[in-house]
Scaffold this active site. Sequence first.
Site, PDB file in Angstrom:
ATOM      1  N   ASN A  38      18.861  40.867  39.798  1.00  0.00           N
ATOM      2  CA  ASN A  38      20.047  40.355  39.085  1.00  0.00           C
ATOM      3  C   ASN A  38      19.764  40.553  37.603  1.00  0.00           C
ATOM      4  O   ASN A  38      18.728  40.118  37.117  1.00  0.00           O
ATOM      5  CB  ASN A  38      20.207  38.860  39.434  1.00  0.00           C
ATOM      6  CG  ASN A  38      21.260  38.161  38.589  1.00  0.00           C
ATOM      7  OD1 ASN A  38      22.046  38.805  37.895  1.00  0.00           O
ATOM      8  ND2 ASN A  38      21.266  36.840  38.659  1.00  0.00           N
ATOM      9  N   GLY A  39      20.676  41.222  36.877  1.00  0.00           N
ATOM     10  CA  GLY A  39      20.456  41.417  35.438  1.00  0.00           C
ATOM     11  C   GLY A  39      20.647  42.875  35.071  1.00  0.00           C
ATOM     12  O   GLY A  39      21.196  43.667  35.847  1.00  0.00           O
ATOM     13  N   ARG A  89      29.729  33.322  43.535  1.00  0.00           N
ATOM     14  CA  ARG A  89      29.361  33.882  42.236  1.00  0.00           C
ATOM     15  C   ARG A  89      30.100  35.197  41.952  1.00  0.00           C
ATOM     16  O   ARG A  89      30.128  35.646  40.809  1.00  0.00           O
ATOM     17  CB  ARG A  89      27.847  34.152  42.204  1.00  0.00           C
ATOM     18  CG  ARG A  89      27.000  32.894  42.291  1.00  0.00           C
ATOM     19  CD  ARG A  89      25.556  33.227  42.604  1.00  0.00           C
ATOM     20  NE  ARG A  89      24.864  33.824  41.482  1.00  0.00           N
ATOM     21  CZ  ARG A  89      24.155  33.161  40.584  1.00  0.00           C
ATOM     22  NH1 ARG A  89      24.049  31.854  40.667  1.00  0.00           N
ATOM     23  NH2 ARG A  89      23.534  33.781  39.610  1.00  0.00           N
ATOM     24  N   GLU A 119      44.692  28.470  28.246  1.00  0.00           N
ATOM     25  CA  GLU A 119      44.011  28.298  29.533  1.00  0.00           C
ATOM     26  C   GLU A 119      44.967  28.595  30.692  1.00  0.00           C
ATOM     27  O   GLU A 119      44.578  29.206  31.682  1.00  0.00           O
ATOM     28  CB  GLU A 119      43.433  26.875  29.608  1.00  0.00           C
ATOM     29  CG  GLU A 119      42.856  26.451  30.943  1.00  0.00           C
ATOM     30  CD  GLU A 119      41.671  27.276  31.420  1.00  0.00           C
ATOM     31  OE1 GLU A 119      41.205  28.185  30.689  1.00  0.00           O
ATOM     32  OE2 GLU A 119      41.212  27.045  32.557  1.00  0.00           O
ATOM     33  N   GLU A 170      43.879  35.767  35.675  1.00  0.00           N
ATOM     34  CA  GLU A 170      42.607  35.863  36.400  1.00  0.00           C
ATOM     35  C   GLU A 170      42.797  35.958  37.914  1.00  0.00           C
ATOM     36  O   GLU A 170      42.123  36.733  38.572  1.00  0.00           O
ATOM     37  CB  GLU A 170      41.810  34.601  36.030  1.00  0.00           C
ATOM     38  CG  GLU A 170      40.393  34.557  36.456  1.00  0.00           C
ATOM     39  CD  GLU A 170      39.686  33.313  35.918  1.00  0.00           C
ATOM     40  OE1 GLU A 170      40.338  32.306  35.598  1.00  0.00           O
ATOM     41  OE2 GLU A 170      38.447  33.350  35.853  1.00  0.00           O
ATOM     42  N   TRP A 208      26.921  42.486  42.052  1.00  0.00           N
ATOM     43  CA  TRP A 208      28.120  42.652  41.207  1.00  0.00           C
ATOM     44  C   TRP A 208      27.802  43.848  40.322  1.00  0.00           C
ATOM     45  O   TRP A 208      26.954  43.768  39.441  1.00  0.00           O
ATOM     46  CB  TRP A 208      28.343  41.367  40.410  1.00  0.00           C
ATOM     47  CG  TRP A 208      29.625  41.331  39.654  1.00  0.00           C
ATOM     48  CD1 TRP A 208      30.851  41.028  40.163  1.00  0.00           C
ATOM     49  CD2 TRP A 208      29.813  41.551  38.247  1.00  0.00           C
ATOM     50  NE1 TRP A 208      31.790  41.061  39.156  1.00  0.00           N
ATOM     51  CE2 TRP A 208      31.187  41.378  37.966  1.00  0.00           C
ATOM     52  CE3 TRP A 208      28.963  41.875  37.192  1.00  0.00           C
ATOM     53  CZ2 TRP A 208      31.717  41.527  36.701  1.00  0.00           C
ATOM     54  CZ3 TRP A 208      29.498  42.021  35.923  1.00  0.00           C
ATOM     55  CH2 TRP A 208      30.864  41.847  35.688  1.00  0.00           C
ATOM     56  N   LYS A 240      31.482  34.468  39.189  1.00  0.00           N
ATOM     57  CA  LYS A 240      31.490  33.053  38.815  1.00  0.00           C
ATOM     58  C   LYS A 240      30.540  32.776  37.663  1.00  0.00           C
ATOM     59  O   LYS A 240      30.885  32.138  36.694  1.00  0.00           O
ATOM     60  CB  LYS A 240      31.129  32.203  40.039  1.00  0.00           C
ATOM     61  CG  LYS A 240      31.103  30.693  39.763  1.00  0.00           C
ATOM     62  CD  LYS A 240      32.495  30.193  39.494  1.00  0.00           C
ATOM     63  CE  LYS A 240      32.536  28.740  39.073  1.00  0.00           C
ATOM     64  NZ  LYS A 240      33.813  28.402  38.413  1.00  0.00           N
ATOM     65  N   HIS A 283      56.800  35.708  14.747  1.00  0.00           N
ATOM     66  CA  HIS A 283      55.973  36.657  13.985  1.00  0.00           C
ATOM     67  C   HIS A 283      55.560  37.861  14.824  1.00  0.00           C
ATOM     68  O   HIS A 283      54.660  38.596  14.437  1.00  0.00           O
ATOM     69  CB  HIS A 283      54.745  35.934  13.414  1.00  0.00           C
ATOM     70  CG  HIS A 283      55.111  34.838  12.464  1.00  0.00           C
ATOM     71  ND1 HIS A 283      55.669  35.079  11.234  1.00  0.00           N
ATOM     72  CD2 HIS A 283      55.044  33.494  12.584  1.00  0.00           C
ATOM     73  CE1 HIS A 283      55.925  33.926  10.626  1.00  0.00           C
ATOM     74  NE2 HIS A 283      55.550  32.950  11.432  1.00  0.00           N
ATOM     75  N   CYS A 339      25.327  38.785  40.496  1.00  0.00           N
ATOM     76  CA  CYS A 339      24.424  39.013  41.614  1.00  0.00           C
ATOM     77  C   CYS A 339      23.748  37.719  42.043  1.00  0.00           C
ATOM     78  O   CYS A 339      23.457  36.855  41.232  1.00  0.00           O
ATOM     79  CB  CYS A 339      23.335  40.002  41.220  1.00  0.00           C
ATOM     80  SG  CYS A 339      23.952  41.528  40.540  1.00  0.00           S
ATOM     81  N   LYS A 341      44.312  31.446  33.485  1.00  0.00           N
ATOM     82  CA  LYS A 341      44.314  31.166  34.933  1.00  0.00           C
ATOM     83  C   LYS A 341      45.239  32.133  35.662  1.00  0.00           C
ATOM     84  O   LYS A 341      44.874  32.693  36.695  1.00  0.00           O
ATOM     85  CB  LYS A 341      44.768  29.738  35.219  1.00  0.00           C
ATOM     86  CG  LYS A 341      43.816  28.628  34.909  1.00  0.00           C
ATOM     87  CD  LYS A 341      42.633  28.478  35.838  1.00  0.00           C
ATOM     88  CE  LYS A 341      41.468  29.277  35.313  1.00  0.00           C
ATOM     89  NZ  LYS A 341      40.578  28.640  34.413  1.00  0.00           N
TER      90      LYS A 341
END
Length: 606
Positions: free
Chosen positions: A100-101, A27, A479, A486, A75, A601, A502, A2, A483
């Site tokens: 926000n939170g 964000r 990574e 995502e 969000w 973000k 394995h 948010c 990417k």
Amino acid sequence: MCGIVGAVAQRNIVPVLVEGLRRLEYRGYDSCGVAVLSNGEPRRARSVARVADLDEQVVRETQLSGMTGIAHTRWATHGAPVTHNAHPIFSRDTVALVHNGIIENYEALREMLRGKGYEFVSQTDTEVIAHLIHSMYRGDLFQTVRDAVQQLHGAYAIAVIHKDQPHTVVGARQGSPLVVGVGEGENFLASDALALAGSTDRFAFLEEGDVVEITLEGVKIADRDGLPAQREVRVVSAYGGAVELGPYRHFMQKEIFEQPRAITDTIPQSDSFDADLFGEKAAGVFSEIDSILILACGTSYYSGLTAKYWLESIAKIPTQVEIASEYRYRESVPNPKSLVVTISQSGETADTIAALKHAQSLGHKHTLAICNVATSAMVRQTELAFLTHAGTEIGVASTKAFTTQLTALFVLAVTLAKMRGFVDAKREAAYLAQLRHLPAALNSVLALEPQIIAWSEEFARKENALFLGRGLHYPIALEGALKLKEISYIHAEAYPAGELKHGPLALVTEAMPVVTVAPNDALLDKLKSNMQEVRARGGELYVFADADTRIVSEDGIQVIRMPEHYGALSPILHVVPLQMLAYHTACARGTDVDKPRNLAKSVTVE
Ligand code: M6R
């Protein structure tokens, strides 16, 4: 996560608020809204589409206008992303509030407020704050918010207006960021200074527990004990350009191409690796420590995993790397002689900050933040800090933040190695020369883009991918997989290549692309054997091979040739084609690259 914007001015501030939301879009959000006091009444517009849609509503449809207001990108945490859950949330058409939170005790508060006759029209935890403030208001919004936040458990940044106080916005923060923008005869609040670029370049960064009142005349702050507080006003500029795309299609692409510049800015200017690069007290701290504990999340965690190889091989210092959200809740054995290193682009990631505080509560006294935001909560919370100079990163998928973190961590490894007598002057000069050549080497990797675009057309049709790496390049494979999943939503997993047999080898068929990171290092022959294991099962290999590996394209093996092996810094080169592969695959699949679904973000909630 948010984003909040608030403003008090003697002009219509709706355009300022909406522009602020546009700047906070990076964000991540799924709805947005704005509320102003208009002729003494709160009026609002909300949208479950983009900020551009909200802009359309307030300009063309409702012609919303007012000189005091608040705005929000949401969000969703509690309640679906639908209009009635979008902020600003109203209480009895008197109070408007953005948040926000997460309020952990919202259910108990909701029951208490229902008992007082308040009706709840949303599924949000936020609505309890709006009604609580309404129920406690006795003519002074600043005092009311100070009293009300005493009843909240959890993390929050809020901004609130009341119809009876036409030129006032009150904010509060605990665990979520909020800054004050100081203007001439007008003042602002925002989650991030970036939101206010163009309106002011003077900012006060609120401390945990602060409550703030902004009016036309000025700014009033009370600390967590309710005492009047002053927060230094700092000039923070150079934010404007970050939100311009320039010639690029997406911010992620722009940020990938900014990496040579970002790394140049992060490499220390000095001709030697000295402890004071990490802060005044660093020499003393570094001479006391006997190990390192790295805490981070996501991509920043992978930079920590890479750094473990450098710290143990170059500086010979035992290093442990932990996912912050796990560390904070597990019983661990603290070592007060360990240096706790937190790594974060934003410096606001709730899990990493909580893990840092947890480590401190266990008796870890030496802490270092590697962070991209000088004014962040994390940098304020640690004893030492090293700032990466990536510049504002807008794309949700972290790129230049990662490679600048790696640069900073390499500097840390060599600095510790030098202090511990494992690096002599000749070796130090060689490391420095290699670091300084890195931006040029990166430019040659960026030039591989056309070949990567050709691969991405094939990847776009896949639903799964495996990534392989070994040693120092295993975290790079992790990574690369992160990417790809995502932003392209292709399921991707990474393994150290020696682990294939394995278990994951069972997944390998002609339909499974296997991306392989192949530097010309001591494990190359082992890696080549692992590649044969894949070929023998019909798997298609896509190999990023150093020029001096002699791996060539043949049936079932496609090779993109990287520069010659770059030694210890090779991971910084090898991650870049993986970023580009993810980016172009996502473009080919038509996803929202900079704002992938469900992600934010800056993850300021647990
Ligand atoms: O701001 P931080 O570096 O603390 O963020 C940590 C993660 O949320 C972040 O790296 C995330 O994994 C990225 N979206 C990955 O691209």
